[in-house]
Design a protein around this motif. Sequence first.
Motif, short mmCIF file in Angstrom:
data_model
loop_
_atom_site.label_atom_id
_atom_site.label_comp_id
_atom_site.label_asym_id
_atom_site.label_seq_id
_atom_site.Cartn_x
_atom_site.Cartn_y
_atom_site.Cartn_z
N SER B 4 0.85 -1.19 0.00
CA SER B 4 0.00 0.00 0.00
C SER B 4 0.88 1.24 0.00
CB SER B 4 -0.95 0.02 1.19
OG SER B 4 -0.23 0.17 2.39
N ALA B 5 0.38 2.31 -0.63
CA ALA B 5 1.07 3.60 -0.67
C ALA B 5 0.03 4.66 -0.35
CB ALA B 5 1.68 3.83 -2.04
N ASN B 6 0.16 5.28 0.81
CA ASN B 6 -0.85 6.26 1.23
C ASN B 6 -0.26 7.66 1.26
OD1 ASN B 6 -3.10 4.49 1.70
ND2 ASN B 6 -1.89 3.66 3.39
N LEU B 7 -0.96 8.57 0.58
CA LEU B 7 -0.49 9.96 0.47
C LEU B 7 -1.23 10.85 1.46
CD1 LEU B 7 0.89 12.38 -0.99
CD2 LEU B 7 -1.04 12.34 -2.61
N GLU B 8 -0.43 11.71 2.10
CA GLU B 8 -1.01 12.72 2.98
C GLU B 8 -0.28 14.04 2.70
OE1 GLU B 8 -1.14 13.67 7.79
OE2 GLU B 8 -0.15 11.89 7.03
N MET B 9 -1.02 15.09 2.42
CA MET B 9 -0.40 16.40 2.20
C MET B 9 -0.40 17.14 3.52
SD MET B 9 0.59 16.57 -0.94
CE MET B 9 1.13 18.28 -0.82
N THR B 10 0.76 17.63 3.94
CA THR B 10 0.89 18.39 5.17
C THR B 10 1.59 19.70 4.80
OG1 THR B 10 1.11 16.34 6.40
CG2 THR B 10 1.76 18.35 7.54
N GLU B 13 4.37 19.77 2.19
CA GLU B 13 5.03 18.46 2.14
C GLU B 13 4.07 17.38 1.66
OE1 GLU B 13 7.82 19.14 6.08
OE2 GLU B 13 6.64 17.31 5.87
N ALA B 14 4.57 16.54 0.77
CA ALA B 14 3.82 15.34 0.40
C ALA B 14 4.43 14.18 1.18
CB ALA B 14 3.93 15.09 -1.09
N ARG B 15 3.60 13.53 1.97
CA ARG B 15 4.09 12.40 2.76
C ARG B 15 3.44 11.12 2.25
NH1 ARG B 15 4.22 14.48 9.06
NH2 ARG B 15 5.44 16.38 8.67
N ILE B 16 4.27 10.15 1.89
CA ILE B 16 3.74 8.87 1.39
C ILE B 16 4.26 7.76 2.31
CG2 ILE B 16 3.70 7.22 -0.53
CD1 ILE B 16 4.05 9.56 -2.44
N THR B 17 3.34 6.99 2.82
CA THR B 17 3.71 5.86 3.67
C THR B 17 3.62 4.58 2.85
OG1 THR B 17 2.85 7.00 5.62
CG2 THR B 17 3.16 4.61 5.81
N LEU B 18 4.74 3.86 2.77
CA LEU B 18 4.79 2.62 1.99
C LEU B 18 4.78 1.42 2.93
CD1 LEU B 18 7.63 3.71 -0.47
CD2 LEU B 18 5.18 3.70 -0.91
N GLU B 19 3.98 0.43 2.61
CA GLU B 19 3.94 -0.79 3.43
C GLU B 19 3.94 -2.01 2.53
OE1 GLU B 19 0.93 0.99 6.82
OE2 GLU B 19 1.12 -1.19 6.63
N GLY B 20 4.53 -3.10 3.02
CA GLY B 20 4.44 -4.37 2.31
C GLY B 20 5.59 -4.59 1.35
N ALA B 37 0.76 13.20 -5.80
CA ALA B 37 1.52 14.12 -4.95
C ALA B 37 2.11 15.25 -5.79
CB ALA B 37 2.64 13.35 -4.23
N ALA B 38 2.63 14.93 -6.96
CA ALA B 38 3.28 15.93 -7.83
C ALA B 38 2.28 17.01 -8.24
CB ALA B 38 3.88 15.26 -9.05
N GLN B 39 1.04 16.62 -8.42
CA GLN B 39 0.03 17.58 -8.85
C GLN B 39 -0.24 18.64 -7.78
OE1 GLN B 39 -3.26 15.19 -10.16
NE2 GLN B 39 -2.13 14.46 -11.95
N GLU B 40 0.12 18.32 -6.53
CA GLU B 40 -0.05 19.28 -5.43
C GLU B 40 1.14 20.24 -5.33
OE1 GLU B 40 -2.79 19.41 -3.55
OE2 GLU B 40 -3.71 17.68 -4.53
#
Lengths: 139, 105
Positions: B4-10, B13-20, B37-40
């Motif tokens: 999974s790859a979850n994006l959160e904009m803070t 900053e674009a924060r992506i959490t990678l799992e698995g 993320a790039a579009q932000e």
Amino acid sequence: MIQHSLPASLAALSDIRRLVTQACQTAGLSEDATYRLALAVDEIATNIITHGYEEQGMTGDIVVSLDQTDKDLTVILEDTGVAFDPRAQSLPTAEDLDKPLDDREIGGLGIFLALAGVDRFDYQRSDNVNRNLFVMNLA
Amino acid sequence: MAFSANLEMTGSEARITLEGELDAAVADQFRQTVERAAQEKPQKLVLFMDKLQFMASAGLRVLVFAKQRMGRDVAIYVIGATGPVLNTMQMSGFHQAVYLQESYP
């Protein structure tokens, strides 16, 4: 020798890694060596599936063979896609690996990681079958 | 383990959490997350990798894509990469191209 035949699709990669990892654990390989072998097999299997089969409009199987002796663990991938010798591909040089990401060419890394990660790698082609062989020495 | 790859904009900053396990079968999922993320137009891309168990070269290619898509001025931070995932980045020279940190901020 234990053999498994899997459909040559990217969805099979996780199954292939699982087979390799289980064989490594049975053979008593370290976690580091287990990961390096699983990564090497994954990278070459990815090449077989994408370049050997899919880009040619072909379908087929990958046969994974696992063989443990008292000296080493051998994994063999066999496929009937187009001939492809990973050893003949141009690999990134030390200079390439030092480049900033902006200037990087996308490619060659997978084979580089595969060949660098195992104790021995070999490739043969006979009777329209590609045979990629990976060997890890047991301590 | 499923990827999974979850994006959160803070802020910027674009924060992506990678799992698995990040292999060629799921790399496009990561690439699409980077594209979103790039579009932000972030100033910084922060990748949390402490729960990433496996990364093939397909994952490294998405990092190259991220840098080339977001531009030279967007710094990439890799947080919490350990063991073999870190080794793979070091073998391929990526440790020199991103900011590697154990924790963030």
